[in-house]
Design a protein around this motif. Structure first.
Motif, PDB file in Angstrom:
ATOM      1  N   LEU A 124       1.017  -1.124  -0.430  1.00  0.00           N
ATOM      2  CA  LEU A 124       0.077  -0.022  -0.037  1.00  0.00           C
ATOM      3  C   LEU A 124       0.558   0.966  -0.010  1.00  0.00           C
ATOM      4  O   LEU A 124       0.493   2.232  -0.665  1.00  0.00           O
ATOM      5  CB  LEU A 124      -0.654  -0.251   1.135  1.00  0.00           C
ATOM      6  CG  LEU A 124      -1.554  -0.749   1.239  1.00  0.00           C
ATOM      7  CD1 LEU A 124      -2.825  -1.476   2.499  1.00  0.00           C
ATOM      8  CD2 LEU A 124      -2.802  -0.799   0.415  1.00  0.00           C
ATOM      9  N   ALA A 125       1.754   1.219   0.441  1.00  0.00           N
ATOM     10  CA  ALA A 125       2.581   2.132   0.732  1.00  0.00           C
ATOM     11  C   ALA A 125       3.354   2.546  -0.670  1.00  0.00           C
ATOM     12  O   ALA A 125       3.667   3.907  -1.223  1.00  0.00           O
ATOM     13  CB  ALA A 125       3.930   2.306   1.876  1.00  0.00           C
ATOM     14  N   TRP A 151       4.020   5.491  -5.994  1.00  0.00           N
ATOM     15  CA  TRP A 151       4.050   4.973  -7.570  1.00  0.00           C
ATOM     16  C   TRP A 151       3.353   6.033  -8.281  1.00  0.00           C
ATOM     17  O   TRP A 151       3.137   5.982  -9.027  1.00  0.00           O
ATOM     18  CB  TRP A 151       4.257   3.055  -7.835  1.00  0.00           C
ATOM     19  CG  TRP A 151       4.608   3.294  -9.239  1.00  0.00           C
ATOM     20  CD1 TRP A 151       4.362   2.383  -9.903  1.00  0.00           C
ATOM     21  CD2 TRP A 151       6.169   2.970  -9.410  1.00  0.00           C
ATOM     22  NE1 TRP A 151       4.836   2.479 -11.062  1.00  0.00           N
ATOM     23  CE2 TRP A 151       5.907   2.731 -10.944  1.00  0.00           C
ATOM     24  CE3 TRP A 151       7.538   3.427  -8.464  1.00  0.00           C
ATOM     25  CZ2 TRP A 151       7.383   2.575 -11.484  1.00  0.00           C
ATOM     26  CZ3 TRP A 151       8.431   3.651  -9.792  1.00  0.00           C
ATOM     27  CH2 TRP A 151       8.428   2.899 -11.328  1.00  0.00           C
ATOM     28  N   SER A 152       2.075   5.799  -7.276  1.00  0.00           N
ATOM     29  CA  SER A 152       0.803   5.989  -8.119  1.00  0.00           C
ATOM     30  C   SER A 152       0.416   7.703  -7.827  1.00  0.00           C
ATOM     31  O   SER A 152      -0.964   7.755  -9.081  1.00  0.00           O
ATOM     32  CB  SER A 152      -0.707   5.751  -7.931  1.00  0.00           C
ATOM     33  OG  SER A 152      -0.103   3.754  -8.029  1.00  0.00           O
ATOM     34  N   ALA A 183      -7.301  -5.333  -1.575  1.00  0.00           N
ATOM     35  CA  ALA A 183      -6.845  -3.844  -1.311  1.00  0.00           C
ATOM     36  C   ALA A 183      -5.271  -3.962  -2.078  1.00  0.00           C
ATOM     37  O   ALA A 183      -5.460  -2.726  -2.544  1.00  0.00           O
ATOM     38  CB  ALA A 183      -6.765  -2.999  -0.962  1.00  0.00           C
ATOM     39  N   ALA A 184      -5.012  -4.491  -1.560  1.00  0.00           N
ATOM     40  CA  ALA A 184      -2.839  -4.784  -1.039  1.00  0.00           C
ATOM     41  C   ALA A 184      -2.377  -5.545  -1.944  1.00  0.00           C
ATOM     42  O   ALA A 184      -1.748  -5.299  -2.990  1.00  0.00           O
ATOM     43  CB  ALA A 184      -2.669  -5.716   0.288  1.00  0.00           C
ATOM     44  N   GLY A 185      -3.681  -6.824  -3.168  1.00  0.00           N
ATOM     45  CA  GLY A 185      -3.032  -7.245  -3.987  1.00  0.00           C
ATOM     46  C   GLY A 185      -3.821  -6.188  -5.103  1.00  0.00           C
ATOM     47  O   GLY A 185      -2.479  -6.701  -6.236  1.00  0.00           O
ATOM     48  N   ALA A 186      -4.263  -5.862  -4.887  1.00  0.00           N
ATOM     49  CA  ALA A 186      -4.800  -4.604  -6.416  1.00  0.00           C
ATOM     50  C   ALA A 186      -4.004  -3.690  -6.039  1.00  0.00           C
ATOM     51  O   ALA A 186      -3.642  -3.138  -7.760  1.00  0.00           O
ATOM     52  CB  ALA A 186      -6.612  -4.624  -6.172  1.00  0.00           C
ATOM     53  N   THR A 187      -3.139  -3.212  -5.673  1.00  0.00           N
ATOM     54  CA  THR A 187      -2.074  -2.087  -5.890  1.00  0.00           C
ATOM     55  C   THR A 187      -1.507  -2.384  -6.981  1.00  0.00           C
ATOM     56  O   THR A 187      -0.925  -1.782  -7.551  1.00  0.00           O
ATOM     57  CB  THR A 187      -1.154  -1.586  -4.478  1.00  0.00           C
ATOM     58  OG1 THR A 187      -1.380  -3.011  -4.097  1.00  0.00           O
ATOM     59  CG2 THR A 187      -2.453  -1.303  -3.457  1.00  0.00           C
ATOM     60  N   ILE A 228      -0.256  -1.181 -10.868  1.00  0.00           N
ATOM     61  CA  ILE A 228       1.078   0.048 -11.011  1.00  0.00           C
ATOM     62  C   ILE A 228       1.811  -1.499 -11.889  1.00  0.00           C
ATOM     63  O   ILE A 228       3.093  -0.812 -12.598  1.00  0.00           O
ATOM     64  CB  ILE A 228       1.633  -0.399  -9.941  1.00  0.00           C
ATOM     65  CG1 ILE A 228       2.169  -1.422  -9.352  1.00  0.00           C
ATOM     66  CG2 ILE A 228       1.440   0.886  -9.025  1.00  0.00           C
ATOM     67  CD1 ILE A 228       3.226  -1.509  -8.036  1.00  0.00           C
ATOM     68  N   GLY A 229       0.753  -2.548 -12.709  1.00  0.00           N
ATOM     69  CA  GLY A 229       2.013  -3.042 -13.800  1.00  0.00           C
ATOM     70  C   GLY A 229       1.772  -4.177 -13.595  1.00  0.00           C
ATOM     71  O   GLY A 229       2.697  -4.719 -14.407  1.00  0.00           O
ATOM     72  N   HIS A 230       1.818  -4.875 -12.084  1.00  0.00           N
ATOM     73  CA  HIS A 230       2.253  -6.268 -11.749  1.00  0.00           C
ATOM     74  C   HIS A 230       1.462  -7.328 -11.675  1.00  0.00           C
ATOM     75  O   HIS A 230       1.486  -7.864 -10.271  1.00  0.00           O
ATOM     76  CB  HIS A 230       3.178  -5.897 -10.817  1.00  0.00           C
ATOM     77  CG  HIS A 230       5.228  -5.138 -11.543  1.00  0.00           C
ATOM     78  ND1 HIS A 230       5.345  -5.484 -11.797  1.00  0.00           N
ATOM     79  CD2 HIS A 230       5.105  -3.857 -10.998  1.00  0.00           C
ATOM     80  CE1 HIS A 230       6.506  -4.486 -11.949  1.00  0.00           C
ATOM     81  NE2 HIS A 230       5.693  -3.542 -11.707  1.00  0.00           N
TER      82      HIS A 230
END
Length: 135
Positions: A45-46, A51-52, A101-105, A109-111
């Motif tokens: 999340l951080a 990055w976003s 939420a953590a997986g969706a981050t 960002i493309g990973h």
């Protein structure tokens, strides 16, 4: 007669209270995995906030705010020391929401592979934790 140990071998066999400042928990690999999953989720999340979002202002707010919000939600609704009494369904909903939420981050960002692997490992960790809590 006293129950005092008579030999060094007897010292190990005599159960006694643990010293005041010392409480040892047995080493548990699942607990270590659980801590690593939670830590990686907060760091995800951080990283997403960094990055976003454009730096300095919105980026720093999301870098600190997103993991802080997740940690507060986890503490209030999922933590073993939670001040709010939550049933197993509520705990499951909160944990699934935080893991997604953590997986969706990572997906945002493309990973997506990192996000998918994290979600699978976190789901395994969560299932084991819930089974231990309810047993």
């Amino acid at each position: 007669m006293t129950n005092a140990p008579q030999s060094p071998v007897d010292w190990e066999a005599v159960p006694g209270p643990a010293p005041a400042g010392e409480r040892r928990r047995p080493f548990d690999a699942w607990r270590v995995l659980r801590v690593l999953v939670c830590t990686f989720g907060l760091l995800s999340l951080a990283f997403w906030g960094y990055w976003s979002w454009q730096l300095p202002l919105p980026g720093y707010l999301f870098m600190v705010g997103a993991p802080l919000f997740a940690a507060v939600v986890w503490y209030f609704f999922r933590s073993p020391a939670s001040p709010i009494e939550t049933d197993i369904v509520g705990k499951t909903i909160v944990e699934v929401a935080l893991v997604i939420a953590a997986g969706a981050t990572w997906v945002s960002i493309g990973h997506p592979v990192v996000g998918f692997v994290f979600i699978v490992i976190a789901a395994l960790s969560g299932v084991i934790a819930f089974r231990r809590e309810t047993a």
